[in-house]
Enzyme design. Structure first.
Site: not given
Ligand code: NAI
Length: 462
Positions: A53, A76, A81, A128, A188, A213, A218, A222-223, A227, A333, A383, A391, A395
């Site tokens: 991003h 990006s 983003s 990322d 990332e 990650n 991180k 960050d996550n 958020c 993501h 963020h 984070s 990196q």
């Molecule tokens: P995580 O693996 O810690 O959490 C995901 C959760 O979703 C898990 O607990 C899993 O059991 C649950 N899950 C999976 N399928 C499901 C369903 N059908 N219904 C309900 N729950 C379900 O992953 P994390 O770190 O929380 O990341 C989640 C996503 O966010 C990833 O795609 C990651 O790349 C992205 N991300 C986005 C950020 C942003 O700024 N927008 C920042 C960091 C990560």
């Protein structure tokens, strides 16, 4: 010389630079690395292609990599983003960047391709979500006459294949050459890391990878805390809706889900959670959230946010059941958490950039944010700098590790050692006035650590 960048408006560079100056005051980890390593230039000779991003915080990351001696080219990793003033400031500084907020998917893959165009090709990837890694690996497979890897964001598959074909025709053998000279990738985010572990399991990872990650500093910051600040920011900037009193459903209670639920609760929403993992479901319940099935709340809730990194979480049958003017968004993501493709035949009314109202067959309308792409970066600015500093310090350490000690690594996925994780945290304490208790040698020995750390065994989960 022809300009080696694509940005919306280079005249935004001054504005970008002023915001970068402010961000630097909130990014102590990156600034400390510049101080510590700037003179030695440990990244001399590194040619880093970055796919992440293109925000103000990323601009400070890029300038840190450059300060440490690297040549950098950037794209990006998401079509919505980019912060155009950040991209302009980086372009003006002389680092090639290819990113515009609202670029098309075809442009997105073209820009990624351009970010690889070092005269001698890149030798490191900073990724990322895995698109840059995927591009090289898919292209190399295509050159070998093999099937290309299935793409998680399937609607993009045709666009990616077209871009690969274009590059193969323009420069035969290019993907294989680039793959063979890449010394490693630092990744990332959760989704990109999942892709890397999958490649490793299948024996198809051609270079070492560092999973940034899963540095504690991180994903547990960050996550989660990122958020916590940026989710509601995105919903507010998009809709100006009153949050207090609304019923919000957060799908997924991993790190992003925990931050997202806290964000909505902090704004006064009544939050419900859906989960598939019993441990995370229990955590949600014990944090005070009702854990429900989406089907049971879909017609009564006001706001729906996906945080799962999974696909088809909010499906067309759910959206048909939602009440009039329900808000639907994703902070995971990829956009495939919500079945946006299935809405294509419905009536869309664009309210403003990245905000659409869609009429369902029953007459109810939903407000869809960022076309289902991660809304904290699409509708807001992602963020805050401070958490991104943690984070991005990981990196930079990962890039240094791959560049200076890459030969010590096998073609596997690694996390940074705990002493570096603790170092990243340590670099962020002073800015917020945290005072650390010093263990006496006797106390350290009693709990089985040294007074300088690491303070926890590998199996500790924080
Ligand atoms: P995580 O693996 O810690 O959490 C995901 C959760 O979703 C898990 O607990 C899993 O059991 C649950 N899950 C999976 N399928 C499901 C369903 N059908 N219904 C309900 N729950 C379900 O992953 P994390 O770190 O929380 O990341 C989640 C996503 O966010 C990833 O795609 C990651 O790349 C992205 N991300 C986005 C950020 C942003 O700024 N927008 C920042 C960091 C990560």
């Amino acid at each position: 010389m022809a300009k080696d960048y694509v940005v919306k408006d280079i005249a935004l560079a001054g504005y970008g630079r002023k915001e970068m100056d402010i961000a630097e005051t909130e990014m102590p980890g990156l600034m400390a690395l510049r101080e510590e390593y700037g003179a030695d230039k440990p990244l001399s000779g590194a040619r880093i292609v970055g796919s992440l991003h293109m925000t103000i915080q990323t601009a400070v990351l890029i300038e840190t990599l450059v300060a440490l001696g690297a040549d950098v080219r950037w794209a990006s990793c998401n079509i919505f983003s980019t912060q155009d003033h950040a991209a302009a400031a980086i372009a003006e500084s002389g680092t090639p960047v290819f990113a515009i907020k609202g670029q098309t998917l075809a442009e997105h893959w073209d820009y990624l391709d351009r970010s690889f165009m070092f005269e001698d090709g890149p030798n490191l990837i900073l990724d990322d979500g895995g698109d840059a890694t995927l591009y090289v690996l898919m292209g190399a497979r295509a050159e070998a006459g093999e099937d290309i890897i299935p793409v998680p964001q399937s609607e993009e598959e045709e666009v990616i294949k077209a871009q690969i074909k274009k590059r193969m025709e323009a420069s035969p053998g290019w993907f294989t050459k680039v793959r063979d000279q890449i010394r490693g990738v630092s990744e990332e985010t959760t989704t990109g890391v999942n892709r890397l572990y999958q490649l490793m399991r299948e024996g198809r990872l051609p270079f070492p990878a560092i999973n940034v990650n899963d540095s504690v500093t991180k994903s547990k910051f960050d996550n989660k805390y990122g958020c916590k600040e940026s989710l509601v920011d995105g919903i507010r900037r998009a809709t100006d809706v009153m949050m207090a009193g609304k019923v919000a459903v957060v799908c997924g209670y991993g790190d992003v889900g925990k931050g997202s639920a806290a964000s909505l609760a902090g704004a006064g929403a009544r939050v419900k959670v859906t989960e598939a993992d019993p441990i995370c479901a229990l955590q949600a319940a014990m944090d005070g959230f009702e854990v429900v099935l989406l089907e049971d709340v879909v017609s009564s809730a006001d706001i729906f946010i996906t945080t799962t990194g999974n696909k088809d979480v909010i499906r067309i049958e759910h959206m048909r059941e939602m009440k009039d003017m329900a808000i639907v968004g994703n902070i995971g993501h990829f956009d495939n958490e919500i079945q946006v493709a299935s809405l294509k035949n419905h009536k869309w009314t664009n309210i403003k950039d990245q905000v659409d109202m869609i009429e369902m067959p029953g007459g109810n309308r939903i407000i869809l944010l960022s076309e289902g792409r991660l809304l904290n970066l699409g509708n807001a600015t992602g963020h805050p700098s401070f958490v991104m500093s943690a984070s991005f310090t990981n990196q930079v350490l990962a890039q240094m590790e791959l560049w200076t000690r890459g030969d010590d690594y096998e073609n596997k996925v690694y996390v940074l050692p705990k002493h570096l994780d603790e170092k990243v945290a340590r670099l962020h304490l002073g800015r917020i006035g945290v005072k650390l208790t010093q263990l006496s040698p006797e106390q350290a020995a009693y709990i089985g650590v040294t007074p300088e750390g690491p303070f926890k065994p590998e199996h500790y989960r924080y």
